[in-house]
Design a protein around this motif. Structure first.
Motif, PDB file in Angstrom:
ATOM      1  N   ALA A 208       0.838  -1.203   0.000  1.00 40.72           N
ATOM      2  CA  ALA A 208       0.000   0.000   0.000  1.00 40.72           C
ATOM      3  C   ALA A 208       0.875   1.256   0.000  1.00 40.72           C
TER       4      ALA A 208
ATOM      5  N   GLU B 115      -5.131  -3.383  -0.192  1.00 40.76           N
ATOM      6  CA  GLU B 115      -6.386  -2.717  -0.561  1.00 40.76           C
ATOM      7  C   GLU B 115      -7.036  -2.082   0.659  1.00 40.76           C
TER       8      GLU B 115
ATOM      9  N   GLN C 108      -5.559  -1.125   3.406  1.00 39.41           N
ATOM     10  CA  GLN C 108      -4.746   0.012   3.876  1.00 39.41           C
ATOM     11  C   GLN C 108      -4.910   1.231   2.963  1.00 39.41           C
ATOM     12  N   LEU C 109      -5.018   0.989   1.664  1.00 36.73           N
ATOM     13  CA  LEU C 109      -5.224   2.122   0.747  1.00 36.73           C
ATOM     14  C   LEU C 109      -6.586   2.764   0.994  1.00 36.73           C
ATOM     15  N   ASN C 110      -7.584   1.938   1.242  1.00 32.98           N
ATOM     16  CA  ASN C 110      -8.903   2.490   1.541  1.00 32.98           C
ATOM     17  C   ASN C 110      -8.876   3.274   2.857  1.00 32.98           C
TER      18      ASN C 110
ATOM     19  N   GLY D 220      -6.279   4.690   4.183  1.00 28.36           N
ATOM     20  CA  GLY D 220      -5.473   5.893   3.967  1.00 28.36           C
ATOM     21  C   GLY D 220      -6.289   6.994   3.317  1.00 28.36           C
ATOM     22  N   VAL D 221      -7.003   6.655   2.263  1.00 25.92           N
ATOM     23  CA  VAL D 221      -7.751   7.683   1.545  1.00 25.92           C
ATOM     24  C   VAL D 221      -8.926   8.182   2.379  1.00 25.92           C
TER      25      VAL D 221
ATOM     26  N   ARG E 252      -8.730   9.139   5.250  1.00 26.00           N
ATOM     27  CA  ARG E 252      -8.205  10.242   6.064  1.00 26.00           C
ATOM     28  C   ARG E 252      -8.474  11.592   5.411  1.00 26.00           C
TER      29      ARG E 252
END
Lengths: 333, 333
Positions: A189, A318, A320-322, A324-325, A327
């Motif tokens: 990620a 996936e 972690q990316l979700n 992160g975004v 935030r």
């Protein structure tokens, strides 16, 4: 849900995960297992005794997977250099999906490989080498930091992936792959959030069901006392700095190097490839040979199949990316 | 669009960016500039000659910003130890928003700080220290890797942030902050994607309009020949490994250390804080003093205001997080 990047598109693979070159481990068994799991497996070219043996290994791998796989070609200073030209020619003739070129210059072979439809991934531990590879026209550039099992740079100034990847993704035009010391979905990620298109793992793939090495090595690597501090750097004094597992053999080499002018004859019996091969394939004694190992060994605690490992990493990336975004809060204006 | 994390919520700040401790730089001018820009500025406690001077500096900072700011307290082995107890008491009495505790144990002071409403950020370069700090009840843990300006670990096995942050975010329950060698939005995006709640920068803040240091230093750091290889590690032989700018002074210290048993009297004149202070504030001669510098110096090429820098980093982080998550392709099922 798949992750789509320049890497998956270019190679027609399912997941943006590459298995790096692994001396005496990267046989058809390892490469086909990773490719069958949706990543890109890699046969380590110089693990084969000669170019024709590499051709046979590539063909053996084709009987074990119908998916794309690659070959690693590491060009290193050696007392008796390998017949690199012939290894390179076999890679072109056999039209593997990708070659991972490490340590040498891509200039000499890139035309032949591209003519054969072989994509070229160039491994670089410095921005200088990455820029040269870009100029030579490689398809992908793999950035390896000090944490990984190639440790470029002068003693005391080796550059971590946290900085090198951030710089590479902002400076290079060619798609970048994060390499070295990676083993988790959080790292994948982070690599994608930095702007990279995938991640290469080697040490992590040692601890899979399919890795063709002694089970005692895998079990040992999972122990809690083996952590991110369990590696060290050797052969820097011979301009060949490599991160390896910290054991009596690597510590003895460090001692010899610390004495100053290095007597290669003292180091050679300790660093001999035959000794490492015996460890992987017969003795399983991790204390009795020099073996490449990234700091990602501190992130390993189990021995899954390649399929389970890769799908776990992709799912974590996936998630972690979700997270992160999420935030990013929409403005109330 | 703002980024909301446990850090911004806990401290009531706008952006998840902290300015780390900076010896002879972290005065009220620096701290207030970062806080006014929406980050968390930090006064470096031991840059003040005594505890009452720290109280005066905190009060001076309050005249320059109405926003939250913190104080760094680094506890280091020294020939004449500072009066840490009194520095710690002033921090509690003045009720600053946060203390960044480095190198010492939080146990002794945490009760007093918490009673005063001061949040505690503990800086750790190893998982062992991070776990101890978590047990002691700190509010946030800052993870610094080998690339940053504290370089923990034994020579040859220092752990990069790529591995340490991935491990810390998966193991620790306390919110984690990425620290060391950070200076761009790509890194903030990567930190958040790994699961961290913000990023600390020190070296990057040296190159801001408001940093109270000689302009020649800032201009020098922006030159192309100053890159990610321009730092080195010193004082490892005194169990005080620190990453510093590579110059004749740091290289001379490395030579003395390489000789074996270190004669501290030879190192002391080279490492003297007064010499560094003169460089920052008067001579501007980056070659004539030991100064802390992370590998992020290779990511710096301009001298913006703190407000421009922080909003640029946050915008880049948001854009990278959006690009990262766009890699996740919805299943066609």
């Amino acid at each position: 849900m798949p992750l789509r990047t320049a890497l998956t598109e270019l190679l027609g693979i399912e997941h943006p995960i590459i298995q790096g070159g692994m001396q005496y481990v990267g046989y058809a068994e390892m490469a086909s297992a990773v490719s069958n799991a949706g990543g890109l497996g890699i046969i380590t070219g110089l693990t084969q005794p000669n170019p024709e043996a590499l051709r046979a290994e590539i063909r053996r791998c084709r009987t074990m997977t119908s998916k794309p796989f690659g070959v690693n070609l590491t060009i290193l200073p050696a007392l008796i250099p390998a017949d690199y030209d012939s290894f390179a020619r076999i890679i072109a003739e056999e039209k593997v999906a990708m070659v991972e070129l490490a340590a040498g210059s891509p200039k000499k072979y890139i035309g032949m490989w591209h003519a054969a439809g072989v994509k070229v991934l160039h491994k670089a531990a410095t921005m200088r080498h990455a820029l040269k590879a870009q100029e030579a026209g490689v398809d992908l550039i793999e950035i390896v930091g000090y944490e990984g099992s190639i440790a470029g740079g002068q003693p005391g100034d080796e550059v971590g992936l946290w900085v090198l990847l951030a710089k590479a993704t902002s400076v290079l035009k060619v798609p970048v792959i994060a390499a070295g010391a990676s083993g988790t979905g959080r790292q994948l990620a982070a690599a994608l959030a930095m702007g990279a298109h995938g991640m290469t793992m080697a040490t992590r793939f040692l601890c899979t069901v399919e890795a063709p090495i002694d089970i005692r090595i895998k079990e040992y690597m999972c122990k809690p006392e083996v952590d991110e501090r369990s590696t060290t750097i050797v052969l820097g004094s011979l301009s060949n700095a490599t991160r390896v597992f910290k054991n009596p053999v690597s510590l003895q080499i460090r001692e010899i190097e610390a004495e100053g002018s290095v007597d290669f004859s003292k180091v050679a019996p300790l660093a001999a490839g035959a000794r490492t091969k015996t460890m992987w394939q017969q003795s399983g004694d991790v204390q009795d040979a020099l073996w490449s190992c990234g700091q990602s060994v501190g992130l390993i605690s189990d021995i899954p199949t390649c399929a389970v490992l890769i799908s776990r990493i992709v799912a974590e990336a996936e998630s972690q990316l979700n997270a992160g975004v999420s935030r990013v809060v929409q403005s109330k204006l």
